[in-house]
Each structure stands twice: as structure tokens, then as C-alpha cells.
Design a protein around this motif. Structure first.
Motif, PDB file in Angstrom:
ATOM      1  N   ASN A 591       2.430  71.305  34.649  1.00 26.71           N
ATOM      2  CA  ASN A 591       3.093  70.006  34.493  1.00 26.71           C
ATOM      3  C   ASN A 591       3.306  69.297  35.828  1.00 26.71           C
ATOM      4  OD1 ASN A 591       3.362  70.282  31.686  1.00 26.71           O
ATOM      5  ND2 ASN A 591       5.222  71.515  31.914  1.00 26.71           N
ATOM      6  N   GLY A 592       2.713  69.838  36.888  1.00 24.54           N
ATOM      7  CA  GLY A 592       2.879  69.249  38.202  1.00 24.54           C
ATOM      8  C   GLY A 592       4.212  69.560  38.849  1.00 24.54           C
ATOM      9  N   ASP A 593       4.902  70.584  38.339  1.00 25.41           N
ATOM     10  CA  ASP A 593       6.232  70.935  38.860  1.00 25.41           C
ATOM     11  C   ASP A 593       6.181  72.222  39.673  1.00 25.41           C
ATOM     12  OD1 ASP A 593       7.416  68.744  37.660  1.00 25.41           O
ATOM     13  OD2 ASP A 593       7.883  69.821  35.809  1.00 25.41           O
ATOM     14  N   GLU A 594       5.227  72.305  40.605  1.00 24.06           N
ATOM     15  CA  GLU A 594       5.092  73.520  41.415  1.00 24.06           C
ATOM     16  C   GLU A 594       6.360  73.845  42.191  1.00 24.06           C
ATOM     17  OE1 GLU A 594       3.084  70.933  41.502  1.00 24.06           O
ATOM     18  OE2 GLU A 594       1.015  71.563  41.106  1.00 24.06           O
ATOM     19  N   HIS A 595       7.177  72.836  42.441  1.00 20.54           N
ATOM     20  CA  HIS A 595       8.387  73.033  43.240  1.00 20.54           C
ATOM     21  C   HIS A 595       9.500  73.726  42.475  1.00 20.54           C
ATOM     22  CE1 HIS A 595       8.699  69.240  41.027  1.00 20.54           C
ATOM     23  NE2 HIS A 595      10.001  69.443  40.993  1.00 20.54           N
ATOM     24  N   ARG A 596       9.375  73.833  41.163  1.00 23.47           N
ATOM     25  CA  ARG A 596      10.445  74.468  40.371  1.00 23.47           C
ATOM     26  C   ARG A 596      10.411  75.985  40.605  1.00 23.47           C
ATOM     27  NH1 ARG A 596      13.384  71.745  36.625  1.00 23.47           N
ATOM     28  NH2 ARG A 596      12.772  69.585  36.196  1.00 23.47           N
ATOM     29  N   ASN A 597      11.327  76.462  41.422  1.00 21.31           N
ATOM     30  CA  ASN A 597      11.313  77.887  41.785  1.00 21.31           C
ATOM     31  C   ASN A 597      12.693  78.540  41.754  1.00 21.31           C
ATOM     32  OD1 ASN A 597      12.483  76.675  44.009  1.00 21.31           O
ATOM     33  ND2 ASN A 597      11.346  77.893  45.506  1.00 21.31           N
ATOM     34  N   VAL A 598      13.705  77.848  41.261  1.00 21.04           N
ATOM     35  CA  VAL A 598      15.055  78.404  41.232  1.00 21.04           C
ATOM     36  C   VAL A 598      15.262  79.162  39.918  1.00 21.04           C
ATOM     37  CG1 VAL A 598      17.525  77.887  41.131  1.00 21.04           C
ATOM     38  CG2 VAL A 598      16.058  76.728  42.799  1.00 21.04           C
ATOM     39  N   CYS A 599      15.694  80.399  40.033  1.00 20.30           N
ATOM     40  CA  CYS A 599      15.979  81.234  38.866  1.00 20.30           C
ATOM     41  C   CYS A 599      17.473  81.539  38.843  1.00 20.30           C
ATOM     42  CB  CYS A 599      15.170  82.532  38.943  1.00 20.30           C
ATOM     43  SG  CYS A 599      15.465  83.675  37.585  1.00 20.30           S
ATOM     44  N   LEU A 600      18.172  81.034  37.840  1.00 22.29           N
ATOM     45  CA  LEU A 600      19.592  81.324  37.670  1.00 22.29           C
ATOM     46  C   LEU A 600      19.740  82.672  36.955  1.00 22.29           C
ATOM     47  CD1 LEU A 600      20.996  77.854  36.496  1.00 22.29           C
ATOM     48  CD2 LEU A 600      20.720  78.718  38.828  1.00 22.29           C
ATOM     49  N   ILE A 601      20.580  83.533  37.496  1.00 21.78           N
ATOM     50  CA  ILE A 601      20.787  84.856  36.903  1.00 21.78           C
ATOM     51  C   ILE A 601      22.283  85.157  36.861  1.00 21.78           C
ATOM     52  CG2 ILE A 601      20.291  87.326  37.067  1.00 21.78           C
ATOM     53  CD1 ILE A 601      17.745  86.716  38.514  1.00 21.78           C
ATOM     54  N   ASP A 645      16.428  69.582  40.077  1.00 21.41           N
ATOM     55  CA  ASP A 645      15.072  69.188  40.468  1.00 21.41           C
ATOM     56  C   ASP A 645      14.152  70.391  40.647  1.00 21.41           C
ATOM     57  OD1 ASP A 645      15.848  66.568  40.409  1.00 21.41           O
ATOM     58  OD2 ASP A 645      16.177  66.414  42.578  1.00 21.41           O
ATOM     59  N   ASN A 646      14.744  71.525  40.977  1.00 21.42           N
ATOM     60  CA  ASN A 646      13.938  72.714  41.285  1.00 21.42           C
ATOM     61  C   ASN A 646      14.160  73.857  40.298  1.00 21.42           C
ATOM     62  OD1 ASN A 646      12.817  71.656  43.765  1.00 21.42           O
ATOM     63  ND2 ASN A 646      14.859  71.895  44.642  1.00 21.42           N
ATOM     64  N   LEU A 647      14.884  73.590  39.211  1.00 20.69           N
ATOM     65  CA  LEU A 647      15.213  74.666  38.276  1.00 20.69           C
ATOM     66  C   LEU A 647      13.957  75.141  37.538  1.00 20.69           C
ATOM     67  CD1 LEU A 647      17.345  76.433  36.897  1.00 20.69           C
ATOM     68  CD2 LEU A 647      17.663  74.594  35.219  1.00 20.69           C
ATOM     69  N   SER A 648      13.689  76.415  37.661  1.00 19.49           N
ATOM     70  CA  SER A 648      12.570  77.018  36.935  1.00 19.49           C
ATOM     71  C   SER A 648      13.045  77.653  35.638  1.00 19.49           C
ATOM     72  CB  SER A 648      11.866  78.070  37.788  1.00 19.49           C
ATOM     73  OG  SER A 648      10.877  78.738  37.044  1.00 19.49           O
ATOM     74  N   CYS A 649      14.081  78.501  35.734  1.00 22.50           N
ATOM     75  CA  CYS A 649      14.472  79.242  34.539  1.00 22.50           C
ATOM     76  C   CYS A 649      15.840  79.880  34.713  1.00 22.50           C
ATOM     77  CB  CYS A 649      13.446  80.335  34.223  1.00 22.50           C
ATOM     78  SG  CYS A 649      13.252  81.559  35.532  1.00 22.50           S
ATOM     79  N   LEU A 650      16.332  80.348  33.605  1.00 17.54           N
ATOM     80  CA  LEU A 650      17.501  81.226  33.547  1.00 17.54           C
ATOM     81  C   LEU A 650      17.027  82.571  33.019  1.00 17.54           C
ATOM     82  CD1 LEU A 650      20.706  81.757  33.291  1.00 17.54           C
ATOM     83  CD2 LEU A 650      20.359  81.120  30.893  1.00 17.54           C
TER      84      LEU A 650
END
Length: 961
Positions: A591-601, A645-650
Motif C-alpha cells: 500500500n506504499g506504507d513502507e514506513h509503518r514499523n511501530v508494533c504496540l505490545i 503515521d507509523n503504526l504497523s500493528c498491535l
């Protein structure tokens, strides 16, 4: 009134459900009365949030009897065609010695044990693993080895990661010899991409053109060629890089060990040491390296320490490297090894000894040399000058017809292209195999004179270069030279088994680990040859039985979880996490969101989660929990907004590792989706969901399923495992594919995460059989009774120990955490003291100090009877009484039974000066004497073991002493 029962009633008496569920109806009712509820339905409605609770049953076939399920599965298995496999590529036919097959692989004393975190009651498998390490050290010529990894390809990826951590080179480039096995290349590339490493795949002759932090070579390579590695290793060292060697273990019996050539890491598969191919696994990988890299080495290391009497004792060393301690700073996900298979390989080496292994290796090599000579005489040109067991042949455009003739003779060759074929021999090969192969290649139907070819080979140089023939001794330790008769081997295996506590002795109440019944009927199919003897790269037409079984299991898992697609490739739960996160990452990239790299844990998540996120190059942001153990939704909202802006996943575990069904789980998922993230739901606690709710319905986008927990594959002493992932439709294109056996569905460009297309396929029949035996109603009932058992324990133990967290109505999920910290403050007795004292009652301890330090996390599962639960409760209450006597000053901490536990025969037969009796020490309840388990060593000194790290068999002098 007639007491005659109907046919329907009589048919129910053969139901598997009543044998899987521990408490019967009357016992369940008694437990419900203790909890103050009228019915199981009422308990579930008080426990599981109504917003996620399913009212209807799963859409699955009805339960089958054991005879019906096994009869049907035998018919399915018969669709698999067992050909002689000459494919090679890291998988080979082998002969499992029957004494090992029956007494280890088919023995619940070995396959139902847990990871040896409580080493005093695991000395048997620890010794077998120490033997495995010694085997690895001796054959590779390295200084240190681990107690197994998942497979050769993932071990290669771990070797690359170690090289990056340890190399002095500033380069970000890793070199892979293009003559490595293709599945290994794919897995390493997948891992490199996730880590952000650059990879070059090229001819070794071009190595000097690159500046690298490490390089990977195959020995012998995938085409069978044996290359002198020393110049290549020297070239890597000249760049301050590390040289990583994938080596065939059996070939090292005859070849110069890579360690003697200067290698930094040597790894490979131990499959051909008695472990069936099993369509890809499970197989233990070995991993050996330099002592200087011990703190960076992935996997578990078994070390020699001492107990309180100064006696030799074994334990897992350097545990502070593990992910539940170091979390996102861990070296790797080492939660699942392949212990059962490593044990089989080590016993194989013990049984055959160095001379037996040499005979097997020489026989394989000689048959290959005879075949090479015969093929040369028939005009076929060999592409590899040197060889151990593999020949790559130029067949001049005739590959197709030769392959067809081979299949007509029920032989599989390696088809490379129209002009090139590969053929590999193994322990199961014979003169007849060579005769068949020569006839197949020649196509003339004429028998070859094997005796004449043998004489011809005797007069000629054979495939191993003189300079690379092994000169050093190996397996000189007494353990490898003492048990070569079946009588001696049987007794050695039994002596080790007697030192280990497994599920065939008592409940193992480990929280988050779900040590449930591994029913005999579920285990029977794994040693059927129809499942065991298939090469993972055999033509799909020969594996129709596997396809039917896997398709049916995938369909059941889709229904159970609510997901749209299943990826079966991950061969452990940790691999499943990694694979799921990679799918999320690829989805964002698409989706062009290569910057999304934050993983909330959340801090309540499973311990492997942060390490998995690190492996996927995600940045971990921890989310707080409130005083009740629930995710702090306000903190989650804030961190989701801050990182939108950078959220990838939880990554979230549900129910939480705190043993609670969080009421706000749907809201939690919605928050993540609102900010463009994906929800990864850890499947560690799926045993509390099956039939009651589904991860996908709750809001998860991807989840892994620990088949070695919820779906009854045994833990095997710390492996095998399977961790397939379920994904929603939008993630389905982004799961793993395979370079050798392309899979339908995923993007063909996707790399592999494990060596085999369907991971450890040979243990999937266990989970298939479990689902078939239980049916929809049985699966739901299993979950309900797991919740009942946990709440019964929490209720009764809560009178003596604080239960740390509970949910609505004071209920826990399928596990509970009891808090030892207040008792420690009042008495000095620690959670470790309680854990060790439980051994005197014949129990394995619950999970200690995870997820909360100073606590014990208890999960009884649905399979334990009320009588067993009551015995465990009695043990815990007795220990609480002993703690009270310390609190009251009757005993000092040092004088108390918990502090001195476990008690051994050496304790009660020696001098006794303790204020409690020998009877209290070893028979603290009357029922203990009826089934006494004796720990073979006293409490082990962990600090001594790490400060004096020794990870091989004791020197011969120790045996002589």
C-alpha cells in the motif's frame, strides 16, 4: 420401567470426548458447586465477555470414534505413494533403530515432557541433549554447540544474524554461495530482508568482488561437489567477516570438519541420524560455533553444573539470552527447539557409535562411487568432480524420459532442467538400488555387474579428495562406545527416562504452555510409513494423502478461528509470529506504507512477541496494563495516536497472559484499525477460545495457532511444534511461499520462512485426529472445562495464596497467577522454593516468574481429573502450611523443606540434622508414597553453571573416576 439403553446411548459410550476431558459430569458439578454456579453455561457467561461469546456451535463434522478416525486417516494416508527417494537436497532416507522408535519416538515418557526449565526432574533428556551437543561438536570440529534449532534453513538464517552481531566488518552485505540448497537460500533471504541486510547470491569464485560481514557455503554443496573451504573462509576472514557452513552431518564422518578449516559457524540438519523425512519435519537442526560467540548463539545450550551436594548436574545454561527475559533484545526466538528429534539423533549416534557411523557413511559413499562408475561407463557425464553421496549428471536433453523411467521403477530423482539430473543415495540404499538406477539411466533393461564395478572402484580414486578426508577422531566419549547391543541401549534409554517427569506421571500445570493430553490414538499415525517416508519435494501427485489431510485440517482451523486462509509453513509458534508479522509488513509495503514499523505490545502479551517484532525490524512500543491486568486502553489510545503515521500493528495475547478475558478487546482492535494498523493476536491461549469465540470475529487480522498446545501435538521435551497462521483475506497474498514446491494462494515472489513447504507436516495428523475425535461440541466442551478447572484451582488456592488478576465476577480464564511476593516478604520463601518443593509431591512446577516476577502461573487444562487437581491443591496447601511455620519462627528459611527441596534418596539415606522428619521431606502427603517420583539430583546451582560454562560430555577422566 426398563433399564435397556438405546443404540444411540450405547454408541455414546465409545465417545472420545469422555476420555479427553478429565472431570466426569459428577465431578464437574461438584466443582461448579464450589464456585457457586449452577451450570457450566452459567460459569462461561460469567467469564467470557458477552460481546464475543458465540451461541452456536462450530460448523464442523460430528465426532468420530477412534476406530473411525484412524480407519479413515489410514485410507487417506494410503493415497501417498512411497517411492525410493534419490532427491537429496538435505533430506535423506534413514533407518530409525527399532529400539529408539519404540522407546523414544513412540514413548510418552519422552514425547510428553516439557522444556527442561526445572532441571532437577529433567536430567534424562538433558543428558541426551548434552550428547547431541557433543555429537555436533565432534563432527563439526567446533568448540560449542546448541541443543537444536528448528531446521537447516532457519539455522542458516540464525547463522547470518550471529555473523552480523559478531563480525568486526562494517558491511551490511551477506554473501550466499549460489550452490546452497534453494530452500536455505530462500529462508535466509526472507530473514535478511526483514533485518534490513543486503544479500548477494553468486559464484564463490566472485567472493572477492564483495565486501561482506559474512558468507554462507554448503559442504558438500547442493550438487554434491566437495570444495576445499579453507581459501573461501580465509577470504571472508580477510574482510573481518564470519564464515558460515551448512554441512551434511553424515558426510562429516568422512570429511575434514569445517572447524578444522577455520569455519566460524557450522550448522545443518540431523535428520538422517534416524529421523524420518516426514514430508519435511520435524527435524532437529544442529548449530555449532566458537566459544567466543556463546552469548550470541541462538537456541538452548545445555551446560554442566553442580547441585547442593556438589554432584554433577545438568541445566539449560545462559538462559538470560532467552526472549521471555530479554524480550525485544533477545538473540532470536528460541522458545521452540526440536528436542525430541535431537534426542533421537543423539541416541542414533550412541547406538551406532563412531565405528557404526563410519560403516554407514562409507557404505553410502561406496554405493555412490559404484553408481558413478557405472553411469560413466554408460556415457553419462558427471558435473561434480568430487562427491560423498550425490551426483549431478549431464543427461544430454534426456532428463524427461529418464525421470519417467525412474518413476515407473518407483524412484524419484532430482530434476534440475532438461539436461541435468541429480541423484542422492542414503542409508536405505542398497545394491538393488544401484542396479535399478543404472538400468533407469541406460534404459536398456540390462542388469549391471555390481561386483565388477565394486572392484573397478577399488582400483580407482573415489569421490572425496585426499586433502579433505577426515583424519581426526570423533565420538571418543564412553557414552558413544558403551551401548551398542539392544539390551544395553534399551536400559540406557530407560535409565534416562526414569530421571524425567512427563505427563505420563503427573499433571504439568504450566501457565501459557497448555500441557494437555496427547492421546495415543492421535499419536499413532505419525509413525505410519505413508506419512513418515515422503521427501518434502516429492512430486505432488505422490502426496495426495498429505494434501487431503492438510486441506481438511486447514478447513477446520479456518472454521475454528474465523480466518479466510491458513499458512501451514511455520514450524513453531515463534515462527508463526514471525511469519504473521512479515505478512503485515508486506501488506503495508503493497500500500506504499513502507514506513509503518511501530508494533504496540501490551506488557501482558506473550514473551516471544517483542523478539518476533525485532526480527521483523519493527520498533516496539510497550503499552501499560492497569491494576487488574487489563490493557490500559487510555494508554493504548495515546500511543496509537502518537504513532498513527507509523503504526504497523498491535500484538496482543487473548485471553491475556495474565489469565483474564479483557472486556475491552473489541475496542482495542478497533483503535488499532482506526489508525491504519493491523491486529496480531498471539495464539498461545487459543485453548480458551476454541468453540466459544474466534480471533477473526473479535477483530484480529492474523493469529498463529500453537498446534503443540491447543491441538494436542506433544511438546516433546521442548519441541516439536507447529505454528501455522490464520489470516484474513487481505493478508492472504503476503504469507510465505516456497522456491521448490510453489504454493497456491500466496504471491509467488514471497520467500519461505521454513525449509519445507508445509513445515513439520508429519505431525499434522495429530491435530487432524484431535479435531476429528472431538467434533464441534467436544471442542467447545474442552474449552469450557479448561475454564472450569482453572477457576476451581483459583477458588481453592485463593484461600491460601493471593490470585493476582481476575476478570469480571472474579473469574479467571484458562489459567491463573498466584502471587508469592507477599509470602516471600513475610517468610523469605521464594517462588523457586515453592517450585522445587512441588517436586517432592511428584509435580512439575507451574510457570515461574512469568509474566510477573515472583509469581506462579497455573494452567490445568481440560484433561486433568478432579482427583489430580485436588492432589495438586493439597500439595500447594501443604507448602503454604510449611511457609506459615517459617513465618511463625518454628523453622528458619534455611531449615525449611521448601528451601531444601527437592529431596533425593541421597538426602534420606545420609546424615539427617534437619528439624523436619525424613517422612515429611519425601512423603509430605500419604498419597505421594503410592507413586513416588524421585528427583535424581538436588537443587542445581545456576550461577555456578553460567560462571563455569561447560557444554560437552565430561572428559573421559570423569568416567574413570
Amino acid at each position: 420401567m426398563s433399564n435397556t439403553r438405546s443404540l444411540t446411548d450405547l454408541e455414546q459410550t465409545d465417545a472420545f470426548l469422555r476420555r479427553h476431558i478429565g472431570p466426569d459430569d459428577a465431578e464437574q458439578q461438584s466443582m461448579l458447586e464450589t464456585l457457586g454456579v449452577e451450570s457450566l453455561d452459567a460459569l462461561i457467561s460469567e467469564t467470557v465477555p458477552n460481546s464475543i461469546l458465540r451461541k452456536d456451535l462450530l460448523n464442523l463434522p460430528g465426532p468420530r470414534t477412534e476406530a473411525e478416525a484412524l480407519g479413515y486417516l489410514k485410507g487417506v494416508a494410503s493415497k501417498n505413494q512411497i517411492f525410493t527417494s534419490c532427491i537429496g537436497m538435505g533430506y535423506h532416507g534413514t533407518l530409525t533403530p527399532n529400539v529408539i522408535l519404540r522407546n523414544v519416538l513412540e514413548n510418552p515418557g519422552w514425547y510428553t515432557a516439557y522444556t527442561p526449565y526445572q532441571p532437577e526432574i529433567a536430567q534424562g533428556r538433558l543428558e541426551a541433549l548434552l550428547n547431541f551437543q557433543q555429537l555436533s561438536i565432534d563432527l563439526t570440529g567446533m568448540e560449542l554447540a546448541s541443543a537444536s534449532l528448528l531446521d537447516e534453513a532457519t539455522a542458516a538464517a540464525e547463522a547470518m544474524a550471529l555473523a552480523k552481531r559478531q563480525a568486526k566488518s562494517k558491511s551490511n552485505l551477506f554473501f550466499i554461495d549460489h550452490d546452497c540448497h534453494p530452500q536455505t537460500i530462500s529462508v535466509v533471504r526472507t530473514r535478511a530482508e526483514a533485518f534490513g541486510f543486503e544479500v548477494v547470491l553468486d559464484d564463490v569464485r566472485k567472493l572477492g568482488e564483495y565486501e561482506v560481514f559474512g558468507a554462507l557455503f554448503q559442504y558438500p554443496n547442493t550438487w554434491g561437489e566437495i570444495t576445499d573451504l579453507k581459501p573461501l573462509i580465509d577470504a571472508v576472514h580477510a574482510q573481518n567477516g564470519l564464515a558460515c557452513i551448512a554441512a551434511d552431518l553424515l558426510s562429516l564422518v568422512l570429511l575434514t570438519p569445517p572447524g578444522e578449516l577455520g569455519a566460524d559457524v557450522v550448522f545443518g540438519s540431523a535428520q538422517r541420524f534416524g529421523v524420518p523425512m516426514g514430508y519435511g519435519g520435524p527435524h532437529a537442526a544442529y548449530f555449532a560455533t566458537r566459544d567466543a560467540y556463546k552469548r550470541a548463539m541462538p537456541g538452548r545450550i545445555i551446560g554442566v553444573s553442580v547441585d547442593t551436594r556438589g554432584n554433577r548436574a545438568l541445566r539449560m545454561a545462559l538462559q538470560t539470552r532467552e526472549q521471555h527475559i530479554r524480550r525485544e533484545k533477545a538473540n532470536s526466538n528460541i522458545c521452540t527447539a526440536q528436542v525430541l528429534l535431537a534426542n533421537i539423533a543423539s541416541f542414533y549416534a550412541v547406538y551406532h557409535g563412531p565405528e557404526g557411523l563410519k560403516t554407514i557413511a562409507e557404505r553410502v559413499h561406496r554405493l555412490t562411487a559404484i553408481l558413478a562408475s557405472g553411469l560413466e561407463g554408460k556415457g553419462f557425464k558427471r558435473q561434480n568432480e568430487h562427491f560423498f553421496d550425490t551426483l549431478t549428471l549431464d543427461v544430454g536433453g534426456r532428463a524427461g524420459e529418464i525421470v519417467e523411467r525412474a518413476r515407473a521403477a518407483r524412484i524419484n530423482l532430482r530434476l534440475v532442467d532438461e539436461t541435468t539430473l541429480g541423484v542422492s543415495l542414503d542409508e536405505t540404499s542398497s545394491r538393488a538400488t544401484v542396479e535399478q538406477l543404472l538400468a533407469v539411466f541406460a534404459g536398456d533393461g540390462q542388469a549391471s555387474d555390481i561386483e565388477a564395478l565394486d572392484r573397478q572402484v577399488s582400483a580407482a580414486a573415489i569421490g572425496i579428495p585426499e586433502a579433505l578426508r577426515r583424519q581426526s577422531a570423533f565420538l571418543t566419549h564412553p557414552v558413544f562406545n558403551s551401548y551398542h547391543s539392544e539390551t544395553e541401549m534399551l536400559r540406557y534409554i530407560k535409565s534416562l527416562e526414569n530421571k524425567d517427569l512427563a505427563l505420563n506421571h503427573a499433571m504439568i500445570p504450566l501457565g501459557s504452555c497448555t500441557m494437555k493430553l496427547n492421546a495415543t490414538a492421535e499419536m499413532i499415525p505419525i509413525t505410519w510409513p505413508e506419512f513418515g517416508q515422503l521427501h518434502p519435494f516429492a512430486p505432488l501427485a505422490q502426496a495426495e494423502g498429505y494434501k487431503v489431510m492438510i486441506d481438511e485440517l486447514e478447513a477446520a482451523l479456518r472454521e475454528i478461528t474465523g480466518f479466510d486462509a491458513i499458512c501451514m509453513q511455520p514450524n513453531s509458534g515463534a515462527q508463526g509470529e514471525y511469519a504473521g508479522l512479515l505478512a503485515i509488513r508486506k501488506f503495508h509495503e503493497s500500500n506504499g506504507d513502507e514506513h509503518r514499523n511501530v508494533c504496540l505490545i501490551p506488557t501482558s502479551a506473550h514473551g516471544t512477541n517483542p523478539a518476533s517484532a525485532m526480527m521483523a525490524s519493527m520498533r516496539v512500543v510497550l503499552v501499560s496494563c492497569d491494576d487488574n491486568g487489563n490493557v490500559d486502553i487510555a494508554d493504548l489510545k495515546q500511543k496509537a495516536e502518537d504513532n498513527a503515521d507509523n503504526l504497523s500493528c498491535l500484538m496482543i495475547t487473548y485471553p491475556s497472559t495474565h489469565g483474564v478475558y479483557e472486556e475491552g478487546i473489541r475496542e482495542i482492535c478497533q483503535i488499532i484499525h482506526q489508525h491504519g494498523g493491523q491486529v496480531y493476536m498471539d495464539g498461545a491461549n487459543l485453548n480458551a477460545q476454541v468453540g466459544l469465540t474466534r480471533p477473526a470475529d473479535i477483530g484480529a487480522d492474523v493469529s498463529h495457532m500453537n498446534l503443540h498446545k491447543t491441538f494436542c501435538i506433544p511438546h516433546g521435551g521442548g519441541g516439536p511444534g507447529m505454528g501455522p497462521i490464520g489470516v484474513k483475506a487481505h493478508l492472504a497474498p503476503y504469507v510465505a511461499n516456497h522456491p521448490v514446491v510453489p504454493l497456491d494462494g500466496p504471491d509467488p515472489e514471497n520467500g519461505a520462512v521454513s525449509a519445507a513447504p508445509w513445515g513439520s507436516a508429519s505431525i499434522l495428523p495429530i491435530s487432524w485426529t484431535y479435531v476429528a475425535l472431538m467434533g464441534a461440541e467436544g471442542l467447545r466442551r474442552a474449552t469450557e472445562v479448561a475454564i472450569l478447572n482453572a477457576n476451581y484451582l483459583a477458588k481453592r488456592l485463593g484461600q491460601a495464596y493471593p490470585v493476582l488478576y481476575s476478570g469480571r465476577n472474579g473469574r479467571v480464564a484458562h489459567e491463573c497467577i498466584i502471587d508469592i511476593r507477599p509470602l516471600k516478604a513475610a517468610s523469605g520463601i521464594t517462588e523457586e522454593d515453592v517450585a522445587k518443593r512441588l517436586m517432592d509431591f511428584g509435580f512439575h512446577a507451574p510457570t515461574m516468574s512469568f509474566p510477573v516476577p515472583g509469581t506462579l502461573m497455573i494452567e490445568p487444562t481440560e484433561s486433568e481429573s478432579k482427583a489430580e487437581l485436588d492432589r495438586f491443591i493439597d500439595a500447594m496447601l501443604t507448602i503454604r502450611g510449611e511457609i506459615s511455620r517459617v513465618e511463625q519462627g518454628e523453622w528458619t528459611v534455611e531449615q525449611s523443606p521448601p528451601h531444601n527441596a527437592p529431596h533425593t534418596l541421597a538426602d534420606i539415606t545420609g546424615e539427617w540434622d534437619r528439624p523436619y522428619s525424613r517422612q515429611e521431606a519425601v512423603f509430605p502427603q500419604s498419597w505421594v508414597a503410592a507413586n513416588k517420583f524421585w528427583p535424581s539430583v538436588n537443587r542445581i546451582d545456576n550461577v555456578y553453571g553460567d560462571r563455569n560454562l561447560f557444554c560437552a560430555c565430561p572428559p573421559i577422566e570423569a568416567y574413570e573416576a
